[in-house]
Design a protein around this motif. Structure first.
Motif, PDB file in Angstrom:
ATOM      1  N   ALA A  26     -32.234 -20.026  23.730  1.00  0.00           N
ATOM      2  CA  ALA A  26     -32.669 -18.810  23.754  1.00  0.00           C
ATOM      3  C   ALA A  26     -32.189 -18.306  22.462  1.00  0.00           C
ATOM      4  CB  ALA A  26     -31.813 -17.952  24.756  1.00  0.00           C
ATOM      5  N   GLU A  27     -31.022 -18.581  21.749  1.00  0.00           N
ATOM      6  CA  GLU A  27     -30.625 -18.236  20.448  1.00  0.00           C
ATOM      7  C   GLU A  27     -31.680 -18.585  19.452  1.00  0.00           C
ATOM      8  OE1 GLU A  27     -26.476 -19.624  20.143  1.00  0.00           O
ATOM      9  OE2 GLU A  27     -25.643 -17.673  21.298  1.00  0.00           O
ATOM     10  N   GLU A  28     -31.996 -19.972  19.448  1.00  0.00           N
ATOM     11  CA  GLU A  28     -33.145 -20.490  18.653  1.00  0.00           C
ATOM     12  C   GLU A  28     -34.370 -19.607  18.501  1.00  0.00           C
ATOM     13  OE1 GLU A  28     -34.144 -24.703  18.833  1.00  0.00           O
ATOM     14  OE2 GLU A  28     -32.146 -25.178  19.288  1.00  0.00           O
ATOM     15  N   VAL A  29     -34.932 -19.482  19.863  1.00  0.00           N
ATOM     16  CA  VAL A  29     -36.119 -18.544  20.013  1.00  0.00           C
ATOM     17  C   VAL A  29     -35.985 -17.390  19.198  1.00  0.00           C
ATOM     18  CG1 VAL A  29     -37.666 -17.518  21.590  1.00  0.00           C
ATOM     19  CG2 VAL A  29     -36.833 -19.854  21.921  1.00  0.00           C
ATOM     20  N   GLU A  31     -33.743 -16.257  16.913  1.00  0.00           N
ATOM     21  CA  GLU A  31     -33.685 -16.347  15.443  1.00  0.00           C
ATOM     22  C   GLU A  31     -35.142 -16.784  14.729  1.00  0.00           C
ATOM     23  OE1 GLU A  31     -30.806 -19.620  14.483  1.00  0.00           O
ATOM     24  OE2 GLU A  31     -29.175 -18.579  15.453  1.00  0.00           O
ATOM     25  N   ALA A  32     -35.621 -17.694  15.589  1.00  0.00           N
ATOM     26  CA  ALA A  32     -37.303 -17.750  14.995  1.00  0.00           C
ATOM     27  C   ALA A  32     -38.084 -16.428  14.989  1.00  0.00           C
ATOM     28  CB  ALA A  32     -37.980 -19.113  15.932  1.00  0.00           C
ATOM     29  N   ALA A  33     -37.905 -15.969  16.179  1.00  0.00           N
ATOM     30  CA  ALA A  33     -38.757 -14.752  16.375  1.00  0.00           C
ATOM     31  C   ALA A  33     -38.287 -13.601  15.156  1.00  0.00           C
ATOM     32  CB  ALA A  33     -38.586 -14.135  17.689  1.00  0.00           C
ATOM     33  N   SER A  34     -37.029 -13.556  14.930  1.00  0.00           N
ATOM     34  CA  SER A  34     -36.419 -12.651  13.967  1.00  0.00           C
ATOM     35  C   SER A  34     -37.086 -12.966  12.544  1.00  0.00           C
ATOM     36  CB  SER A  34     -34.987 -12.670  13.966  1.00  0.00           C
ATOM     37  OG  SER A  34     -34.586 -11.786  12.893  1.00  0.00           O
TER      38      SER A  34
END
Length: 126
Positions: A26-29, A31-34
């Motif tokens: 969830a954190e990876e997703v 960060e990528a979206a950000s």
């Protein structure tokens, strides 16, 4: 399954749920979206004086959609303030329409000459 076969079962929509995601996933997703959001350019949509009678979104496209604003251009009874507001409104309307069709080879226009020069089978009047 592990044997390479896939089975499909129809289920009610109430049983469809997103796949569970680990906290790290969830954190990876997020960060990528950000990152992607920060890389996007801000789209400014305000009217800056373009001649609204000659707008084109994709000049040279095979098909044309005409947004007919001719009635507005003929009406001279409106006050200057109403006209300025209307121009901004029409411009934003054209932009939103053009954005909605941007994935197609479709030129969203306000130019009647472009519309008339397009073969009948390839034009739409809105």
């Amino acid at each position: 399954g592990s044997d390479g076969e896939v089975s499909v079962e129809e289920v009610p929509m109430t049983r469809v749920r997103p796949a569970p995601c680990s906290k790290e996933g969830a954190e990876e997703v997020e960060e990528a979206a950000s990152r992607e959001a920060s890389e996007l350019k801000v789209h400014e949509s305000g009217y800056t004086g373009q001649d609204l009678r000659y707008l084109q979104s994709q000049p040279g496209a095979n098909a044309v959609l005409l947004i007919d604003m001719s009635q507005y251009f003929r009406d001279r009874r409106s006050s200057d303030a109403v006209r300025r507001y209307a121009k901004d409104y029409f411009y934003v309307t054209w932009q939103i329409t053009a954005a909605g069709f941007s994935m197609f080879e479709l030129n969203v226009v306000t130019d009647h000459a472009v519309y008339r020069s397009t073969p009948i089978r390839n034009r739409v009047l809105a």
